[in-house]
Design a protein around this motif. Structure first.
Motif, PDB file in Angstrom:
ATOM      1  N   GLN A 189       0.835  -1.213   0.000  1.00  0.00           N
ATOM      2  CA  GLN A 189       0.000   0.000   0.000  1.00  0.00           C
ATOM      3  C   GLN A 189       0.865   1.257   0.000  1.00  0.00           C
ATOM      4  N   VAL A 190       1.929   1.247   0.814  1.00  0.00           N
ATOM      5  CA  VAL A 190       2.827   2.418   0.868  1.00  0.00           C
ATOM      6  C   VAL A 190       3.422   2.676  -0.517  1.00  0.00           C
ATOM      7  N   LEU A 191       3.919   1.613  -1.153  1.00  0.00           N
ATOM      8  CA  LEU A 191       4.580   1.781  -2.459  1.00  0.00           C
ATOM      9  C   LEU A 191       3.588   2.220  -3.535  1.00  0.00           C
TER      10      LEU A 191
ATOM     11  N   LEU B 281      13.168   4.122  -4.098  1.00  0.00           N
ATOM     12  CA  LEU B 281      13.762   4.873  -2.985  1.00  0.00           C
ATOM     13  C   LEU B 281      12.984   4.595  -1.695  1.00  0.00           C
ATOM     14  N   PHE B 282      11.663   4.617  -1.800  1.00  0.00           N
ATOM     15  CA  PHE B 282      10.848   4.327  -0.614  1.00  0.00           C
ATOM     16  C   PHE B 282      10.993   2.870  -0.175  1.00  0.00           C
ATOM     17  N   ARG B 283      11.201   1.986  -1.162  1.00  0.00           N
ATOM     18  CA  ARG B 283      11.445   0.561  -0.847  1.00  0.00           C
ATOM     19  C   ARG B 283      12.647   0.458   0.124  1.00  0.00           C
ATOM     20  N   GLU B 284      13.699   1.231  -0.183  1.00  0.00           N
ATOM     21  CA  GLU B 284      14.905   1.182   0.649  1.00  0.00           C
ATOM     22  C   GLU B 284      14.671   1.816   2.017  1.00  0.00           C
ATOM     23  N   ILE B 285      13.898   2.894   2.049  1.00  0.00           N
ATOM     24  CA  ILE B 285      13.608   3.537   3.347  1.00  0.00           C
ATOM     25  C   ILE B 285      12.839   2.558   4.230  1.00  0.00           C
TER      26      ILE B 285
ATOM     27  N   SER C 193      12.785  -0.680   3.981  1.00  0.00           N
ATOM     28  CA  SER C 193      13.655  -1.808   4.309  1.00  0.00           C
ATOM     29  C   SER C 193      14.500  -1.466   5.537  1.00  0.00           C
ATOM     30  N   ALA C 194      15.024  -0.231   5.559  1.00  0.00           N
ATOM     31  CA  ALA C 194      15.853   0.194   6.696  1.00  0.00           C
ATOM     32  C   ALA C 194      15.003   0.344   7.956  1.00  0.00           C
ATOM     33  N   CYS C 195      13.767   0.862   7.803  1.00  0.00           N
ATOM     34  CA  CYS C 195      12.871   1.007   8.959  1.00  0.00           C
ATOM     35  C   CYS C 195      12.533  -0.369   9.537  1.00  0.00           C
ATOM     36  N   LEU C 196      12.254  -1.326   8.653  1.00  0.00           N
ATOM     37  CA  LEU C 196      11.923  -2.676   9.122  1.00  0.00           C
ATOM     38  C   LEU C 196      13.121  -3.300   9.840  1.00  0.00           C
ATOM     39  N   ALA C 197      14.325  -3.033   9.333  1.00  0.00           N
ATOM     40  CA  ALA C 197      15.526  -3.594   9.977  1.00  0.00           C
ATOM     41  C   ALA C 197      15.685  -3.049  11.397  1.00  0.00           C
TER      42      ALA C 197
ATOM     43  N   VAL D 151      16.425  -8.854  -3.245  1.00  0.00           N
ATOM     44  CA  VAL D 151      16.798  -7.472  -2.913  1.00  0.00           C
ATOM     45  C   VAL D 151      15.731  -6.503  -3.440  1.00  0.00           C
ATOM     46  N   LYS D 152      15.208  -6.798  -4.624  1.00  0.00           N
ATOM     47  CA  LYS D 152      14.164  -5.927  -5.181  1.00  0.00           C
ATOM     48  C   LYS D 152      12.939  -5.916  -4.261  1.00  0.00           C
ATOM     49  N   HIS D 153      12.632  -7.073  -3.692  1.00  0.00           N
ATOM     50  CA  HIS D 153      11.417  -7.177  -2.874  1.00  0.00           C
ATOM     51  C   HIS D 153      11.618  -6.671  -1.438  1.00  0.00           C
ATOM     52  N   PHE D 154      12.742  -7.051  -0.817  1.00  0.00           N
ATOM     53  CA  PHE D 154      12.942  -6.724   0.600  1.00  0.00           C
ATOM     54  C   PHE D 154      13.858  -5.523   0.829  1.00  0.00           C
ATOM     55  N   GLY D 155      14.549  -5.041  -0.231  1.00  0.00           N
ATOM     56  CA  GLY D 155      15.490  -3.935  -0.057  1.00  0.00           C
ATOM     57  C   GLY D 155      16.826  -4.430   0.479  1.00  0.00           C
ATOM     58  N   HIS D 156      17.803  -3.503   0.543  1.00  0.00           N
ATOM     59  CA  HIS D 156      19.175  -3.903   0.877  1.00  0.00           C
ATOM     60  C   HIS D 156      19.400  -4.168   2.362  1.00  0.00           C
ATOM     61  N   SER D 157      18.436  -3.806   3.226  1.00  0.00           N
ATOM     62  CA  SER D 157      18.679  -4.034   4.655  1.00  0.00           C
ATOM     63  C   SER D 157      18.336  -5.460   5.089  1.00  0.00           C
ATOM     64  N   ALA D 158      17.701  -6.224   4.208  1.00  0.00           N
ATOM     65  CA  ALA D 158      17.407  -7.625   4.557  1.00  0.00           C
ATOM     66  C   ALA D 158      18.707  -8.433   4.489  1.00  0.00           C
ATOM     67  N   VAL D 159      18.781  -9.460   5.345  1.00  0.00           N
ATOM     68  CA  VAL D 159      19.947 -10.350   5.299  1.00  0.00           C
ATOM     69  C   VAL D 159      19.591 -11.511   4.379  1.00  0.00           C
ATOM     70  N   CYS D 160      20.291 -11.629   3.236  1.00  0.00           N
ATOM     71  CA  CYS D 160      19.960 -12.669   2.255  1.00  0.00           C
ATOM     72  C   CYS D 160      20.953 -13.828   2.360  1.00  0.00           C
ATOM     73  N   VAL D 161      20.416 -15.053   2.466  1.00  0.00           N
ATOM     74  CA  VAL D 161      21.267 -16.228   2.669  1.00  0.00           C
ATOM     75  C   VAL D 161      21.113 -17.184   1.482  1.00  0.00           C
ATOM     76  N   PRO D 162      22.223 -17.511   0.775  1.00  0.00           N
ATOM     77  CA  PRO D 162      22.091 -18.385  -0.398  1.00  0.00           C
ATOM     78  C   PRO D 162      21.877 -19.852  -0.026  1.00  0.00           C
ATOM     79  N   MET D 163      21.007 -20.541  -0.772  1.00  0.00           N
ATOM     80  CA  MET D 163      20.786 -21.991  -0.604  1.00  0.00           C
ATOM     81  C   MET D 163      21.107 -22.661  -1.942  1.00  0.00           C
ATOM     82  N   SER D 164      21.467 -23.953  -1.873  1.00  0.00           N
ATOM     83  CA  SER D 164      21.915 -24.557  -3.132  1.00  0.00           C
ATOM     84  C   SER D 164      20.790 -25.213  -3.933  1.00  0.00           C
TER      85      SER D 164
END
Ligand SMILES: O=C(O)C(=O)C[C@]1(C(=O)O)C=C[C@@H](O)C=C1
Length: 361
Positions: A55-57, A76-80, A82-86, A108-121
């Motif tokens: 809704q915000v976006l 830009l708001f996605r990143e703001i 993301s940082a607020c959620l962190a 990264v597109k969905h959660f922004g750069h403040s999310a911690v992303c962990v690779p799985m194989s």
């Protein structure tokens, strides 16, 4: 004269930056208070709220009058956010790795750069990590506009109780990559994921008809491999090229210019109505004439927009067909409740995988 003008404009920018800084900090403090309210209401509170983020976006895009484009402003708001959620709680997200895959780009597109992303194989590993609670959410590819469905993802839902909490669509651009060790006139082998090779089939036929095409687990794996081989190249996206320091000798080589992949966000959460939602279900039918018609009729009668239907072989012997269906609407919409009831009467089994906001960015 122009120097004076430049100085004046920079002063204005400094002043505006000060105001933006203060406003972002005020917003972050609000988000911290939201976290306290959630915590008081429920000690197991869920901080990430996909419907609210959508809704915000959407509102940002509606209100934006330029000169920045709607998507640019929303990013830009996605990143703001993301940082607020962190600040409330850092979100941990498993994705189909390794680092540098399109799935990481989607995360990264969905959660922004403040999310911690962990690779799985593997895709089932993403499902397992979310189920085990080692991460909050997972990101898996589900369909590509050129190559169709990622059947492994659909099959994983048959063995899982996880919910779909969101979707994200990514434009996929492929590049032909070489390393500093590659002898460009002697390329005899091209590595990539099978889907990416297929997406670039015509380009490869035209430019590298003699090179052997070797399918590997991911594009990032292809990028990693060519570092140590002088006679091979890789097909992969920008993120993999940057991550492994490779040179692009051809860009945007996909056969379809609007090539895109849809990814799903999986988690344990029931997402509330956002105002523009989708629902995904799995329906099992007996192998009898008219089975598919019986399903489609319910959607037609209630005027519900079907966005996708896929058939998969059933795992158990009892049913022959399993249909994965996506449609517009949310399970809390009265009409969707009726649709699900009617489908339940006709199907052997019906499982709601989730209702979630339609991808915004
Ligand atoms: O509105 C909320 O529930 C918030 O936590 C605030 C906020 C935001 O920054 O706007 C942050 C994280 C949520 O995923 C949604 C929105």
């Amino acid at each position: 004269m122009t120097d004076d003008k430049l100085t004046g404009l920079r002063k204005s920018i400094d002043k505006l930056d000060g105001e933006i800084l203060k406003l972002i900090s005020d917003r972050a403090r609000c988000a911290q208070e939201v976290a306290q309210v959630k915590q008081q209401e429920d000690s197991d509170a869920v901080y990430y709220r996909p419907e609210r983020e959508a809704q915000v976006l959407r509102r940002v895009m509606e209100r934006n009058d330029g000169p920045l484009g709607d998507e640019e402003m929303a990013r830009l708001f996605r990143e703001i956010m993301s940082a607020c959620l962190a600040l409330e709680e850092p979100v941990k997200v498993a994705f189909l790795g390794p680092e540098g895959t399109f799935t990481q780009q989607a995360a990264v597109k969905h959660f922004g750069h403040s999310a911690v992303c962990v690779p799985m194989s593997a895709i089932d590993e993403v499902f397992r990590e979310v189920t085990a609670g080692a991460v909050n959410y997972g990101v898996v590819p589900v369909e590509n506009s050129t190559e169709g469905v990622v059947s492994h993802t659909l099959d994983s839902f048959m063995d899982s109780n996880l919910k779909i909490c969101g979707e994200v669509v990514l434009r996929i651009h492929q590049n032909m990559l070489v390393s500093e060790n590659t002898r460009r006139n002697h390329i005899t082998r091209i590595y990539s994921h099978a889907q990416s090779l297929a997406q670039c089939r015509k380009w490869l036929d035209a430019h590298w008809p003699m090179a052997e095409r070797v399918a590997v687990n991911s594009n990032a794996e292809a990028a990693r491999r060519i570092k140590g081989e002088w006679n091979s190249a890789a097909i992969a996206g920008d993120m993999a090229a940057e991550m492994y320091g490779l040179e692009k000798i051809a860009e945007k080589i996909e056969d379809q210019p609007d090539n895109s992949t849809r990814f799903l966000i999986i988690g344990n959460q029931d997402v509330q109505i956002s105002g523009a939602d989708k629902t995904s279900i799995v329906v099992s039918m007996r192998n009898q004439p008219g089975a598919l018609h019986a399903i489609l009729e319910v959607f037609q009668v209630h005027n519900i927009d079907l966005t996708r239907i896929e058939t998969r072989p059933s795992r158990s012997g009892t049913w022959n067909y399993v249909f994965f269906i996506d449609f517009s609407g949310h399970i809390d919409d009265p009409v969707i409740k009726i649709v699900l009831e009617r489908l339940g009467e006709r199907a052997n089994d019906l499982n709601v995988l989730g209702s979630y906001p339609k991808g915004v960015l």
